[in-house]
Design a protein around this motif. Structure first.
Motif, PDB file in Angstrom:
ATOM      1  N   SER A  67      -3.805   3.131   0.812  1.00  0.00           N
ATOM      2  CA  SER A  67      -2.806   3.097   1.877  1.00  0.00           C
ATOM      3  C   SER A  67      -2.812   1.720   2.558  1.00  0.00           C
ATOM      4  O   SER A  67      -3.816   1.016   2.557  1.00  0.00           O
ATOM      5  CB  SER A  67      -3.083   4.198   2.897  1.00  0.00           C
ATOM      6  N   ALA A  68      -1.660   1.362   3.147  1.00  0.00           N
ATOM      7  CA  ALA A  68      -1.468  -0.007   3.614  1.00  0.00           C
ATOM      8  C   ALA A  68      -2.488  -0.470   4.660  1.00  0.00           C
ATOM      9  O   ALA A  68      -3.058  -1.552   4.518  1.00  0.00           O
ATOM     10  CB  ALA A  68      -0.046  -0.183   4.137  1.00  0.00           C
ATOM     11  N   ASP A  78       4.245  -2.238   2.616  1.00  0.00           N
ATOM     12  CA  ASP A  78       4.372  -0.805   2.852  1.00  0.00           C
ATOM     13  C   ASP A  78       5.661  -0.480   3.597  1.00  0.00           C
ATOM     14  O   ASP A  78       6.332   0.511   3.295  1.00  0.00           O
ATOM     15  CB  ASP A  78       3.162  -0.309   3.640  1.00  0.00           C
ATOM     16  N   ARG A 130       2.862  -4.599  -4.138  1.00  0.00           N
ATOM     17  CA  ARG A 130       1.504  -4.436  -3.626  1.00  0.00           C
ATOM     18  C   ARG A 130       0.487  -5.073  -4.560  1.00  0.00           C
ATOM     19  O   ARG A 130      -0.500  -5.665  -4.119  1.00  0.00           O
ATOM     20  CB  ARG A 130       1.198  -2.952  -3.438  1.00  0.00           C
ATOM     21  N   THR A 153      -0.581   7.176   8.994  1.00  0.00           N
ATOM     22  CA  THR A 153      -1.549   7.132   7.897  1.00  0.00           C
ATOM     23  C   THR A 153      -2.778   7.978   8.205  1.00  0.00           C
ATOM     24  O   THR A 153      -3.411   8.514   7.301  1.00  0.00           O
ATOM     25  CB  THR A 153      -2.003   5.680   7.669  1.00  0.00           C
ATOM     26  N   ASP A 202       0.976   8.337   2.182  1.00  0.00           N
ATOM     27  CA  ASP A 202      -0.190   8.345   3.072  1.00  0.00           C
ATOM     28  C   ASP A 202      -0.499   9.726   3.615  1.00  0.00           C
ATOM     29  O   ASP A 202      -1.580  10.254   3.458  1.00  0.00           O
ATOM     30  CB  ASP A 202       0.063   7.414   4.254  1.00  0.00           C
TER      31      ASP A 202
END
Lengths: 517, 127
Positions: free
Chosen positions: A239-240, A350, A302, A102, B121
């Protein structure tokens, strides 16, 4: 003066500054190393602080040695350190997940990560209302950057709403702080607690308005009804690891509500005492109910996780709204549980999304998730944790909350709403779980046609590096069960200290007299 | 003087709220700026309005101007300035990514429509 109080602030700040030097060509590996080192050091410092505070009670640090009502005080009491500990543990897990990929793309991810922790720790440690505003801004500014990390239209759109709403919230915060200063002439929270009890009758209305304005701002941060609408799309689109770290952000609002409610508008506040509680309970219950409906109606995993996070906030604030020792103690235990479990669900979502190719997190039947037995078991554990089934920590937290609610005059409402919401979250998670894991068609046919991104990145076997942080967070929840006895004693101590704010006030203001003498 | 200041603050905040509620990003940014101007003036006034009074200790002074709100305003101005710069950049990015300057991007609230590779991401460079 105990300089240890400043360690959880200075460590992330210095780490962030060093990480900013990445313009000079520090490689990604070194940045990861620095960030990890800083996070581990912070955890160590917080544990040290916890040991000191659980012995001595309250540590106060007067910045620049200015005596208390004039300078800025940093106060580490048990509540602050409890929040710091949760933040530090969560940051470890989120960072571990983030370094799996990430953090590529933007060179400032690690710097922003540390600044976010700096803002969070500052908000928990500060004993000054204006300073709280400044730390809110620090953590928000870092969160804007983290939220948008990676880019993409969904993130930009959700980010725009998030930023504008929070800027309006900051303006309201300033109005509230200004009003309080104009009437009471101080911004130190301990000093405010003293001055507010002597409010002149003609100023009562203004102080009330300022107090409720403060509550509105904190409710926006905590995502309380009707101010939670920004949260689902913001958390679902980012993002996670960032969403996981943000699990503590809503708790900052809850912390601020608790602190202000018990310290400034507590029992001793005279005519303005218990200003917030009558408003807080109905709003918390409404939040619970609507979040349960949201979790049931969510079409993506999510988004469902985001609604479940709001649901946990509703439960938490219901506990705080009881205003009793047992209620607050139950809430603080539930806070730790819900932060870890909520963050773990974002991370696991995720992992699942990565295994489902073009289906993303949509709750439709699709190909089987890779390593389904393991991922599915983790999902099952999390579902048990989050919906509050025995024997795990969610159940313990809710049980303590309901037991504390027995003395409340709204006991029927609380029981009905909390239990129904728990049932709804159980349904929602059971439906998602069966769709994702049981109604999967065929083998692990991950790669849909034209889905190049996942074809390159998706490993065939178990994605251990991404599962470890999830396992770690679940293990923390299990540790909450195993150590439930000592921990509930500790949270009961915190609640005791909160409901007798004299010691806090004396520690902050009394320390100043010593310095002045 | 109090009445004039109150009217100015009310005007700034009223205009700010109106603009923040507009549907396009540019008026929203302007509205946030006006709101921050309003609140800065308000903070300034919380130390009470004085004319020609010293802020530091002076034996001959008849009264003092409260220096603390001025320090608060200074902090608030710096933060608001940084936030305005950020929100302008974000509005420009939203204009580029979403193809228009509507605050909702003028699309249905349906994240599923996003192509997968754009929300991943490790995508393009961040903000």
């Amino acid at each position: 003066m105990n300089h240890l109080v400043m360690a959880p602030l200075l460590l992330p700040l210095f780490a962030a500054v060093v990480l900013l030097l990445s313009r000079l060509g520090i490689s990604l590996g070194v940045r990861r190393g620095i960030n990890f080192g800083a996070v581990v050091l912070e955890l160590g410092a917080v544990i040290w602080l916890l040991l000191v505070v659980s012995g001595d009670g309250i540590l106060v640090y007067q910045l620049g040695d200015w005596p208390a009502p004039y300078g800025i005080s940093m106060v580490a009491d048990r509540l602050s350190v409890w929040m710091l500990l949760i933040t530090a543990l969560l940051a470890c897990a989120a960072l571990f997940y983030a370094v799996q990929g990430t953090d590529r793309g933007s060179r400032h991810f690690h710097s922003l990560f540390q600044l976010q922790i700096f803002g969070l720790n500052g908000a928990f440690l500060t004993g000054d209302l204006f300073n709280l505003f400044v730390f809110f801004e620090v953590l928000l500014l870092a969160s804007y950057g983290l939220l948008l990390h990676g880019g993409g239209p969904a993130r930009v759109r959700a980010g725009l709403h998030f930023v504008v709403l929070n800027l309006v919230g900051s303006t309201l915060f300033l109005f509230a702080v200004g009003t309080l200063y104009g009437v009471l002439g101080t911004l130190n929270m301990a000093d405010l607690a003293v001055k507010v009890s002597a409010t002149a009758p003609e100023d009562l209305g203004i102080v009330r308005a300022a107090g409720l304005l403060l509550f509105t701002v904190f409710a926006l941060k905590a995502a309380l009804f009707p101010l939670y609408l920004w949260l689902p799309s913001a958390y679902a689109s980012t993002s996670a690891p960032v969403a996981a770290l943000f699990a503590i952000m809503t708790k900052v609002g809850a912390y601020a509500i608790l602190r202000v409610e018990t310290l400034i508008f507590g029992d001793d506040a005279g005519l303005v005492s218990h200003l917030i509680e009558p408003v807080l309970l109905p709003l918390a219950l409404l939040t619970l109910g609507l979040a349960a409906l949201g979790a049931l109606s969510a079409r993506g995993l999510r988004r469902q996780a985001a609604y479940l996070l709001i649901l946990s906030i509703g439960t938490l604030l219901t506990a705080f709204a009881l205003g009793t020792n047992e209620g607050i103690a139950a809430g603080l235990y539930y806070l730790a549980h819900s932060t870890f479990a909520g963050a773990a669900l974002f991370l696991l979502a995720d992992v699942i999304v990565r295994g489902r190719g073009g289906l993303e997190d949509r709750l439709d039947p699709g190909p089987a998730v890779p390593a389904a037995p393991l991922v599915g078991s983790l999902f099952f554990l999390l579902a048990v944790l989050i919906s509050g089934l025995p024997p795990l920590s969610g159940f313990l937290g809710k049980w303590m909350l309901l037991r504390a609610a027995l003395d409340s005059q709204f006991v029927v409402w609380i029981f009905v709403v909390v239990l129904t919401a728990g049932l709804c979250s159980l349904f929602a998670l059971a439906r998602s779980g069966s769709l994702l894991f049981y109604r999967a068609s065929g083998g692990a046919a991950v790669v849909a046609a034209g889905d190049v991104a996942s074809a390159a990145g998706a490993p065939a076997g178990v994605d251990w590096p991404r599962l470890w942080p999830v396992i770690g967070l679940v293990a923390l929840c299990l540790a909450l069960v195993a150590a439930a006895g000592p921990l509930t004693e500790f949270t009961a101590e915190i609640a005791d200290a909160l409901l007798t704010p004299e010691r806090y006030i004396e520690a902050v203001l009394g320390d100043a007299k010593e310095v002045g003498a | 003087m109090e009445a004039l200041l109150a009217i100015i603050i009310a005007g700034l905040v009223g205009a700010g709220v109106y603009l923040v509620l507009r549907a396009h990003t540019f008026p929203v940014v302007l509205g946030l700026t006006l709101l921050s101007y309003g609140v800065n003036l308000f903070l300034f006034a919380t130390g009470r309005l004085t004319v020609g009074q010293p802020a530091v200790i002076d034996d001959l002074a008849a009264g003092y101007a409260d220096p603390l709100p001025q320090a608060l305003v200074l902090t608030a101005i710096v933060i608001a300035f940084g936030m305005t710069a950020f929100v302008i950049m974000l509005a420009l990015k939203a204009r580029k990514e979403l193809g228009n300057d509507h605050v909702d991007g003028r699309e249905d609230e349906d994240d599923r429509a996003e192509p997968r590779n754009e929300t991943r991401d490790a995508g393009e460079a961040g903000v």
